[in-house]
Structure formats: structure tokens, C-alpha cells
Design a protein around this motif. Structure first.
Motif, PDB file in Angstrom:
ATOM      1  N   LEU A   1     111.370   5.975  18.730  1.00 48.80           N
ATOM      2  CA  LEU A   1     111.883   6.365  20.045  1.00 48.80           C
ATOM      3  C   LEU A   1     110.858   6.084  21.140  1.00 48.80           C
ATOM      4  N   ARG A   2     111.350   5.864  22.338  1.00 52.20           N
ATOM      5  CA  ARG A   2     110.429   5.725  23.454  1.00 52.20           C
ATOM      6  C   ARG A   2     109.670   7.038  23.648  1.00 52.20           C
ATOM      7  N   LEU A   3     108.520   6.951  24.239  1.00 51.07           N
ATOM      8  CA  LEU A   3     107.620   8.104  24.290  1.00 51.07           C
ATOM      9  C   LEU A   3     108.150   9.255  25.133  1.00 51.07           C
ATOM     10  N   ASP A   4     108.971   8.927  26.111  1.00 48.48           N
ATOM     11  CA  ASP A   4     109.436   9.999  26.987  1.00 48.48           C
ATOM     12  C   ASP A   4     110.762  10.614  26.525  1.00 48.48           C
ATOM     13  N   ALA A   5     111.196  10.294  25.334  1.00 50.15           N
ATOM     14  CA  ALA A   5     112.439  10.884  24.813  1.00 50.15           C
ATOM     15  C   ALA A   5     112.246  12.369  24.540  1.00 50.15           C
ATOM     16  N   THR A   6     113.267  13.151  24.883  1.00 44.60           N
ATOM     17  CA  THR A   6     113.164  14.600  24.669  1.00 44.60           C
ATOM     18  C   THR A   6     114.396  15.138  23.944  1.00 44.60           C
ATOM     19  N   GLY A   7     114.275  16.354  23.491  1.00 40.01           N
ATOM     20  CA  GLY A   7     115.410  17.004  22.866  1.00 40.01           C
ATOM     21  C   GLY A   7     116.546  17.192  23.862  1.00 40.01           C
ATOM     22  N   ALA A   8     116.172  17.416  25.106  1.00 39.20           N
ATOM     23  CA  ALA A   8     117.194  17.591  26.137  1.00 39.20           C
ATOM     24  C   ALA A   8     118.074  16.356  26.248  1.00 39.20           C
ATOM     25  N   ASP A   9     117.470  15.198  26.031  1.00 39.11           N
ATOM     26  CA  ASP A   9     118.265  13.974  26.070  1.00 39.11           C
ATOM     27  C   ASP A   9     119.371  14.018  25.028  1.00 39.11           C
ATOM     28  N   VAL A  10     119.036  14.529  23.882  1.00 40.27           N
ATOM     29  CA  VAL A  10     120.024  14.617  22.803  1.00 40.27           C
ATOM     30  C   VAL A  10     121.132  15.594  23.173  1.00 40.27           C
ATOM     31  N   THR A  11     120.737  16.730  23.715  1.00 35.85           N
ATOM     32  CA  THR A  11     121.733  17.702  24.151  1.00 35.85           C
ATOM     33  C   THR A  11     122.663  17.089  25.186  1.00 35.85           C
ATOM     34  N   THR A  12     122.055  16.447  26.160  1.00 34.56           N
ATOM     35  CA  THR A  12     122.848  15.796  27.197  1.00 34.56           C
ATOM     36  C   THR A  12     123.839  14.818  26.590  1.00 34.56           C
ATOM     37  N   LEU A  13     123.332  14.003  25.709  1.00 34.78           N
ATOM     38  CA  LEU A  13     124.173  12.978  25.106  1.00 34.78           C
ATOM     39  C   LEU A  13     125.333  13.567  24.330  1.00 34.78           C
ATOM     40  N   THR A  14     125.064  14.575  23.536  1.00 37.17           N
ATOM     41  CA  THR A  14     126.145  15.150  22.741  1.00 37.17           C
ATOM     42  C   THR A  14     127.174  15.828  23.634  1.00 37.17           C
ATOM     43  N   THR A  15     126.705  16.514  24.645  1.00 35.28           N
ATOM     44  CA  THR A  15     127.639  17.149  25.568  1.00 35.28           C
ATOM     45  C   THR A  15     128.537  16.109  26.216  1.00 35.28           C
ATOM     46  N   ALA A  16     127.918  15.057  26.689  1.00 40.34           N
ATOM     47  CA  ALA A  16     128.675  14.000  27.350  1.00 40.34           C
ATOM     48  C   ALA A  16     129.676  13.371  26.396  1.00 40.34           C
ATOM     49  N   ALA A  17     129.220  13.078  25.209  1.00 37.64           N
ATOM     50  CA  ALA A  17     130.107  12.422  24.251  1.00 37.64           C
ATOM     51  C   ALA A  17     131.272  13.330  23.876  1.00 37.64           C
ATOM     52  N   ALA A  18     130.991  14.612  23.716  1.00 38.05           N
ATOM     53  CA  ALA A  18     132.059  15.551  23.381  1.00 38.05           C
ATOM     54  C   ALA A  18     133.088  15.590  24.491  1.00 38.05           C
ATOM     55  N   SER A  19     132.612  15.604  25.708  1.00 40.93           N
ATOM     56  CA  SER A  19     133.500  15.634  26.853  1.00 40.93           C
ATOM     57  C   SER A  19     134.394  14.397  26.871  1.00 40.93           C
ATOM     58  N   LEU A  20     133.809  13.248  26.585  1.00 40.00           N
ATOM     59  CA  LEU A  20     134.590  12.015  26.573  1.00 40.00           C
ATOM     60  C   LEU A  20     135.608  12.024  25.447  1.00 40.00           C
ATOM     61  N   HIS A  21     135.185  12.570  24.340  1.00 42.74           N
ATOM     62  CA  HIS A  21     136.046  12.642  23.173  1.00 42.74           C
ATOM     63  C   HIS A  21     137.388  13.248  23.539  1.00 42.74           C
ATOM     64  N   GLU A  22     137.342  14.224  24.422  1.00 40.74           N
ATOM     65  CA  GLU A  22     138.571  14.893  24.822  1.00 40.74           C
ATOM     66  C   GLU A  22     139.359  14.103  25.839  1.00 40.74           C
ATOM     67  N   HIS A  23     138.650  13.599  26.820  1.00 42.53           N
ATOM     68  CA  HIS A  23     139.376  13.071  27.963  1.00 42.53           C
ATOM     69  C   HIS A  23     139.612  11.578  27.901  1.00 42.53           C
ATOM     70  N   LEU A  24     138.797  10.874  27.186  1.00 37.70           N
ATOM     71  CA  LEU A  24     139.089   9.461  26.979  1.00 37.70           C
ATOM     72  C   LEU A  24     139.381   9.301  25.492  1.00 37.70           C
ATOM     73  N   SER A  25     138.854   8.300  24.894  1.00 39.39           N
ATOM     74  CA  SER A  25     139.139   8.099  23.475  1.00 39.39           C
ATOM     75  C   SER A  25     137.897   8.390  22.642  1.00 39.39           C
ATOM     76  N   PRO A  26     138.083   8.692  21.384  1.00 36.83           N
ATOM     77  CA  PRO A  26     136.954   8.841  20.462  1.00 36.83           C
ATOM     78  C   PRO A  26     136.089   7.586  20.485  1.00 36.83           C
TER      79      PRO A  26
END
Lengths: 192, 192
Positions: free
Chosen positions: A143-168
Motif C-alpha cells: 500500500l502507499r504510505l499514506d493509506a489509512t484505516g479510515a480510507d477503508v471505512t470510507t470505501l466500504t461505506t461508499a460501496a455499500a451505498s452504491l450497492h443499494e442505489h446503483l448496481s452491485p
DNA sequence: CGATTAAGCTGAGGCTGCCTCGACAAATCT
DNA sequence: AGATTTGTCGAGGCAGCCTCAGCTTAATCG
């Protein structure tokens, strides 16, 4: 000393029925499904539902408890194994999880600073797993050096949101791209 | 032939007042703000609101029209200029736009296949801009070969959603990471 | 300046959903 | 069985959505 009584049998039965109906309703109509409808289909008065679950969050929390536990076990396993695509697996698992009930991701995101619910605790624990996976991956140079756990949280939240409103598929694509973006800047031999 | 009358002055006035109050309400409480409240604050009966805007979507659409126009002008400019960070600018602009009213992104995503509204048209046009920007960037070798306009749409939708439910920073971070993920696989001299 | 007329306004009313609370029922315990 | 506590019931208050029959009133015409 308070030698408490045995809980009433009908109470337990109603509790179970409510959970079952709520699960069905939330799967079908998202976390905002009508509570009165749930009570009705459970063959119980609305007041009884509120007796068991003072609010919607409590009800959702009760439904999620088992499911969350499974997720945490997966997380622990991934951390232990140190597999290279652990992070990928984790993100997709959490996303899938958060998509079981429509609107769940939003509900969790909205109420993160809320009162101490079991939901809150679970969220923290999930964040922690993400943090650890990131730490491991970074040490491994994946991973790049500035990667954080928050990035993962952000990503999962975003993906979950899309899962509902757009397509899987859209959610999956976003995960792929963002994880690619988390890779070290000067390429390595990551898959795909 | 039908020599139609001039529209009534009070009607136009009410229309404007409703728009103004709706804008305020949506900014403060998201797109689900109470329509009855809006009508009340506009000094108008609820029926009047429904007379002008048969449903919530129509009202939101009317409010967005001007704003959308500005966005499209930016898009055209970006396409013409071929600046290297055009895509970045575009994504951030659209995200910002979609975050003006809470819940807007979801509303748009939910109703994409809906009846032919001006909202629908605007969404298509935005998608088109994204498509063109991607095409240009790819020709310039700034994007991986499998990048598509849909990726941009996905990203902006996701970022807008985060903007509401988490922090603007989180949204920004997701954009940065995902755009990095859209870069060609074997690095080049992209900024940052 | 009326009179006419169509455009627009009104708000009660039906519906659904949230949530509370006092009266009531019933399971447990002795 | 009687006492006691625990749980259930559902009417009722509140808010929001949306409709529609009846009423205003602005624009137009003579």
C-alpha cells in the motif's frame, strides 16, 4: 438480593416473531420499513414491539448482532493469515454485509456519534479490523504510505451505498479502482 | 385558434416564493424536508404547492435547472481545454453540486429509470460529459485502457453520498484514491 | 366600468406512519 | 388459589403525503 423471575414465555415468543418479521421486512423494503406493519405481521400490537425495541436502531442492532459476529471472525482470520488480498476480501465482505438491508449503510453513518448502542461498538470494531489490515499491508509494501484505516471505512461505506442505489457491479468496480489507487505509487506486481 | 390568456400574476408570485422556500428547506433539511412546511412558510396552501409542482421531483428539478446549466458550461469548457486535470475538476464539481441538498444523490440514483423528467435529461447529459472527458484522457495516456464514463458516474455518486453522511474530507479522499486507481497500471508522471 | 370566465387557490379530510401511556391480561411465584 | 410482577393491548395525539370540490380573483371583453 433481587431473585429475579424467569422471563415470560409469551414475551420470548413475541420477541422472536418480531425479529423474524423485521428481518423479512428490512430485506424487502430497507431499514425504513413500517414498524406497524412488522408488528401486525408478527401478530402483535404496536406497543409490544416498542416494549421489546424502544426504537428502530435497537431492532436493527438485534438483527445484526449474529451477522456482525461472523464478520469479525472473518476479520480475525484475515489478520492472522496475512494473505495478500486480505484487504480486498475484507472490503468486499463488509460491503456485502452492509447491503443486506437497504439504507443500512446510511443509518450507520448517520448515527456513528450516537448513544452507546451495540451498533456503535460493532462499527468501531469493524474500523479496527480495517486499521489492522491496512497496517499489515503497508508493512508488506502493498500500500502507499499514506493509506489509512479510515480510507477503508470510507470505501466500504461508499460501496455499500452504491450497492443499494446503483448496481452491485458499480460497487464492485469502485472497490477495484480505489484499491488500485491505494497501491504504492511506483507500481509493483499487484494482480490485475 | 386558442388565444391563450396571460398567466396570472399571483400564480407567478406564488411559484417564486415556493421555489425560494423550497431551496432554503432543502438546504437545511435535505430533499425530504416537509412540503407542507414549505407551503406554510411560503404563505400558501398545500394545494397550491401541488398545483405548481405535482410531486417532489418536479420541485427539486425546477431548483436544479439553473445550477445544472452552469455545470454543463463548465463541462463544455473542460472538454474544450483538454487540461490534464480536467477529469479531476469535473468530478469534484459534480460532487459538490450533488451535495447542495442532502439526499439529492440518492434521489437521482433511485429515479434514473423514471419518467421523462428534466432531471433525467440532466443526468444523461452529465454522464455524457464524463464519457467525453474519459475518452480524451485515455487518448492522452492518462487513464488505464478499461476506464469508462460509468466509472466517473459511479465515483461522483459515491462521493456525493459520502459528502452527506460522512465528511467532505472523506469524499475528497475517495475521489483522490479512485482517480489514482484510474491511472495507467505502469505508472507515469501524474501529479501527486 | 361591470360582467364573464377560466386559472388558480383553499383547506378539510382520508391515509399512513411514529410513538406514548393508562388500562388490562396473564404468566410466575408462594 | 391469590398475589405480584411482567408483558400486552390499542386508542389517540402528532406529522406528513396527497386529492378534490368549492370558492376567489385576475385577466379579458363589451
Amino acid at each position: 438480593m433481587t431473585t429475579s423471575r424467569r422471563p415470560r414465555a409469551d414475551a420470548r415468543r413475541n420477541y422472536e416473531r418480531l425479529l423474524a418479521e423485521a428481518d423479512a421486512a428490512f430485506r424487502g423494503g430497507g431499514v425504513t420499513a413500517s414498524l406497524e406493519g412488522i408488528a401486525r405481521r408478527a401478530g402483535v400490537a404496536i406497543g409490544t414491539l416498542y416494549g421489546h425495541f424502544p426504537n428502530r436502531r435497537t431492532l436493527v442492532g438485534a438483527l445484526l448482532r449474529d451477522r456482525n459476529e461472523q464478520l469479525f471472525q472473518l476479520g480475525d482470520r484475515l489478520i492472522a493469515q496475512q494473505s495478500p488480498d486480505a484487504l480486498d476480501t475484507w472490503v468486499r465482505a463488509v460491503t456485502e454485509h452492509a447491503a443486506t438491508y437497504g439504507g443500512l449503510a446510511v443509518m450507520l453513518a448517520d448515527g456513528l456519534d450516537d448513544e452507546a448502542s451495540e451498533l456503535h461498538a460493532s462499527c468501531l470494531r469493524m474500523a479496527d479490523v480495517g486499521e489492522q489490515l491496512v497496517a499489515h499491508a503497508r508493512k508488506a509494501g502493498a500500500l502507499r504510505l499514506d493509506a489509512t484505516g479510515a480510507d477503508v471505512t470510507t470505501l466500504t461505506t461508499a460501496a455499500a451505498s452504491l450497492h443499494e442505489h446503483l448496481s452491485p457491479d458499480a460497487a464492485d468496480r469502485l472497490i477495484t479502482l480505489t484499491l488500485a489507487g491505494l497501491a504504492p505509487r511506483h507500481s509493483s506486481e499487484r494482480h490485475m
